[in-house]
Design a protein around this motif. Sequence first.
Motif, PDB file in Angstrom:
ATOM      1  N   ARG A 143       0.166  -0.557 -10.480  1.00 43.64           N
ATOM      2  CA  ARG A 143       0.440   0.887 -10.576  1.00 43.64           C
ATOM      3  C   ARG A 143      -0.385   1.680  -9.573  1.00 43.64           C
ATOM      4  N   ALA A 144      -1.123   1.010  -8.692  1.00 43.34           N
ATOM      5  CA  ALA A 144      -2.066   1.732  -7.839  1.00 43.34           C
ATOM      6  C   ALA A 144      -1.378   2.342  -6.615  1.00 43.34           C
ATOM      7  N   GLU A 145      -2.169   3.067  -5.816  1.00 42.70           N
ATOM      8  CA  GLU A 145      -1.623   3.947  -4.783  1.00 42.70           C
ATOM      9  C   GLU A 145      -0.745   3.243  -3.757  1.00 42.70           C
ATOM     10  N   ALA A 146      -1.181   2.068  -3.269  1.00 44.19           N
ATOM     11  CA  ALA A 146      -0.409   1.410  -2.211  1.00 44.19           C
ATOM     12  C   ALA A 146       0.988   1.067  -2.725  1.00 44.19           C
ATOM     13  N   VAL A 183      -4.216   3.457   3.007  1.00 40.56           N
ATOM     14  CA  VAL A 183      -2.884   3.417   2.379  1.00 40.56           C
ATOM     15  C   VAL A 183      -2.065   4.578   2.929  1.00 40.56           C
ATOM     16  N   GLN A 197       2.469   2.616  -5.274  1.00 39.18           N
ATOM     17  CA  GLN A 197       3.150   3.899  -5.491  1.00 39.18           C
ATOM     18  C   GLN A 197       3.848   4.369  -4.222  1.00 39.18           C
ATOM     19  N   SER A 239      -7.524   0.270  -4.583  1.00 43.50           N
ATOM     20  CA  SER A 239      -6.154   0.093  -4.118  1.00 43.50           C
ATOM     21  C   SER A 239      -6.142   0.154  -2.599  1.00 43.50           C
ATOM     22  N   GLY A 245       0.385  -0.073   2.051  1.00 41.53           N
ATOM     23  CA  GLY A 245       1.210   1.029   1.567  1.00 41.53           C
ATOM     24  C   GLY A 245       2.485   1.142   2.377  1.00 41.53           C
ATOM     25  N   PHE A 269      -2.947  11.581 -10.580  1.00 42.93           N
ATOM     26  CA  PHE A 269      -3.187  10.145 -10.736  1.00 42.93           C
ATOM     27  C   PHE A 269      -4.671   9.796 -10.568  1.00 42.93           C
ATOM     28  N   TYR A 287      -4.151  -2.401 -11.834  1.00 43.82           N
ATOM     29  CA  TYR A 287      -4.468  -1.494 -10.738  1.00 43.82           C
ATOM     30  C   TYR A 287      -4.944  -2.313  -9.548  1.00 43.82           C
ATOM     31  N   CYS A 288      -4.019  -2.651  -8.708  1.00 43.33           N
ATOM     32  CA  CYS A 288      -4.215  -3.361  -7.442  1.00 43.33           C
ATOM     33  C   CYS A 288      -4.364  -4.869  -7.609  1.00 43.33           C
TER      34      CYS A 288
END
Lengths: 529, 157
Positions: free
Chosen positions: B83-86, A428, B88, A197, A355, A442, B122-123
Motif C-alpha cells: 500500500r506504500a507510495e511507490a 518515487v 500507489q 517506500s 514508482g 496518507f 508497506y513496501c
Amino acid sequence: MSAAFANENHQVADGPVKVYVPIDAAAIAAGSNKVARALAAAAGERIAMVRNGSRGLFWLEPMVEVVTPRGRIAYGPVKAADVEGLLAAGMLEGAEHPLRLGRPEEIPYLAKQTRLTYERVGIVDPLDIADYRAHGGFLGLRNAIGMTGEAITEQVTQSGLRGRGGAGFPTGIKWTTVRKAEADQKYIVCNADEGDSGTFADRMVMEGDPFVLIEGMTIAGLAVGATEGYIYIRSEYPHAVRTMRRAIEIARADGALGGSVLGCGRAFDLHVRMGAGAYICGEETSLLESLEGRRGVVRAKPPLPALQGLWGKPTAVNNVVSLCSVPWIMTHGAKAYADYGMGRSRGTLCIQLGGNVKYGGLIELGFGVTLGEIVDDFGGGTITGRPVKAAMCGGPLGAYFPRDLFDTPFDYEAFAAKGGLVGHGGVVVFDDTVDMADQARFAFHFCETESCGKCTPCRIGATRGRETMEKIIAGRDIERNLTLIEDLCVTMTDGSLCAMGGLTPVPVKSAMTHFPEDFVPAERKQAAE
Amino acid sequence: MPSFERWDLAEASKVVTARASEQGATLEIFHELAERFGFVDRAIVPVVAEALNLSRAEVYGTLTFYHDFRDHPPGRCTIKVCRAEACQSRGALAVSEELFRKLGVGWHGTTDDGAITVEPVYCLGLCANAPAVLVNDEPLGDLRVETVDELIEEARS
C-alpha cells in the motif's frame, strides 16, 4: 560449483554454457523463476545455470546473461515463453535476437554509474564464497586484520562515509565512540529493516552479494572490539533473510566468521533476526528493543546506543549500505572513496528509482548528481507517459519535490536546505494524476499505523492529522483546518521522540508548500479549470 | 504453499521450551509458532512468560505490537498487497479494490472457502516493479486491474 565449468567471463570450449538468471526478489516478481525453470527444461545439460543478484535494471528483468568467448551477453526482459525462441536463435552463442541487449556493462544505464558498494551485485553467484574472493572479496578485511582498531576507524572517518540509512551521521565517529567505550562485550548491529517506500538497496545487496555485508560487519567488529553481530532484517524480505542465513553458514564453514576470523586469532560471529512487520523498528533504539524480544518502542536518548545499546552494551548500529561500503574503503583506501562526492557528502550514494517511472532501478553514483538527472535522464519520465508532477525523496518521511526543485544535487546539506532529505536514497516518481492532499493524508495515516505510541505528538498527532486532512479533502473549513495542520506539524516536529513523528510533517508540509492548488476544494478546482 | 498444523498448545509449548535459553527469544519463538501454525494463539502468553521469566503483560504486549503475529488462522494462501507510495503511484489502490471486489473481502479478510487472506504491507522493496504483492513468499510485480484474475488463480493454485 559452476565455476568448474567456465572461468570468469569466458566460455571453456565444449563445456556447458554458463547462464545467469537473477534470483533477486524483483527479478522473481518479473518472472525469473519461471524463466529459470523453462531454461533448465529446454537446455538441460547444455547449460550451467547460476542464480545471480540483479544488476538493478528492473525494466529489463528477468535479464538473462550468457557467458560467451566475447564476454557476458545479456537478453531481456525474457519471459518463460521466449526461452524456446531464444535458444533456437542461438542465445547460448550470444546470437542476435530482438531481446539481445549486448554486453551488460555497456548498457548506458550501467555504464554511466560508479559501482563501488555494488561492484559485485548481479555479477557473482551470491552464495559462492570462492566467486566472492575471485572478485576482490575479503581484501578489505585482510587489510583490516593487519591494523589496530583505531587505524581502521580512522580510515572510515577519513573516507567521509556517513550513515546511508537516512540520518547521515559520520560512521567513523560512531565507531570511535563504541571503540572507546569500556565493556566486557560490544555488539555490531546491522539495521536491515529497510521499510521506506521506494527503497530496495539493502534488499538487493543482501540477496545479490551477502558476503560483502558479512565482511563489512566483521571489519566493524575488529574496529570497535565487538565479537558478535546481529542483522535485523524485516520480514517483508523473506528472500534476503534466507540468503543471509545461508551466507553466514557458508562463511562460518569457510573460517571467515567464527573463533578466528580468516585465521587471525580474533573472533567474530553473526546472527540473523527477523522483524515482524513494524516500520518503527527501523529506528535504531526501537530496533534494539525488538532484538531484545520486546515491543519495538523507541528509547529516549541519551544514553546513546554507542554507549548503552543492545543488552545495555556499547553497540554500533549501522545501515546495510554503510556497512557494505566499508570493504571497498578498506580495500582501496579512504582517499579513493572520498574522491567521489561533493561538499560534506563523500563517496557514492545508491539511489533507488521507482514508482511511476519508465526505467526504474539501482543507480550508484558519486554524490552531486541532480534529482532531475535521475528522474529524467536515467528514469526516462513516467511509464504512463504523463508529465512528472512530483518525486518523493527519502521515503515516507521525506519531501515531495516539484519539478522546480529538480536541480537539487544529491547531497545531505543541499537536500536539507530545500526542506527535504536524502534519507536512504529512494526516489518515487508520480505523474500529474496524483492528488497531493491525499498523499499528505496518507503520510499521517502511515504514521498512525506505524507509530510505536510512546510519545504523544506522534501517537495522537498522526490520528488528528489524518482526520483533519480528511476534512480538508471533503472541503470542510479548509482555511481553519490548514492552520490546524500547520500547528500540528510544529508540535510533531518539535515534540516527537524520534524521526517517525518528527519527520512525518516533512511530506505533509512539502505537499502543502509546493502543491497548494491540491488543497483547495474540488468544486473550486473544477471551476478554475 | 504452506500447510499449517492445527494449533496444539502442548506442541507449541515445546517450541517455547526449546528456545527459552536464547537471549531475547520472544520474537523468534512467535515467528516459529506463526510459521508452523499460521498464527499465534494468545493461550501461549502464560507459557512464554513462565519459560522466559517475564510478566504476562510484557509477553502479551510484545505479541500484539507486531503486525505479523495474527491471533487467528489465515487462509491457505496469504496475499500481502503493498500500500506504500511507490505502488500507489502506479495504481495499487485500483488493484487492491479489484482484488477485494473479486474475493469479497477487505484488508485482513479471508475468503469464505478459507483459500485466500489479503493483508496490507508497506513496501516490499519491489518499487520499480510496482504495484507488487507477495503470494505467500513469492513476489509478483507490475500488477494491473486486468491481471488480478491471474493473481487470484496463482494464489488458489
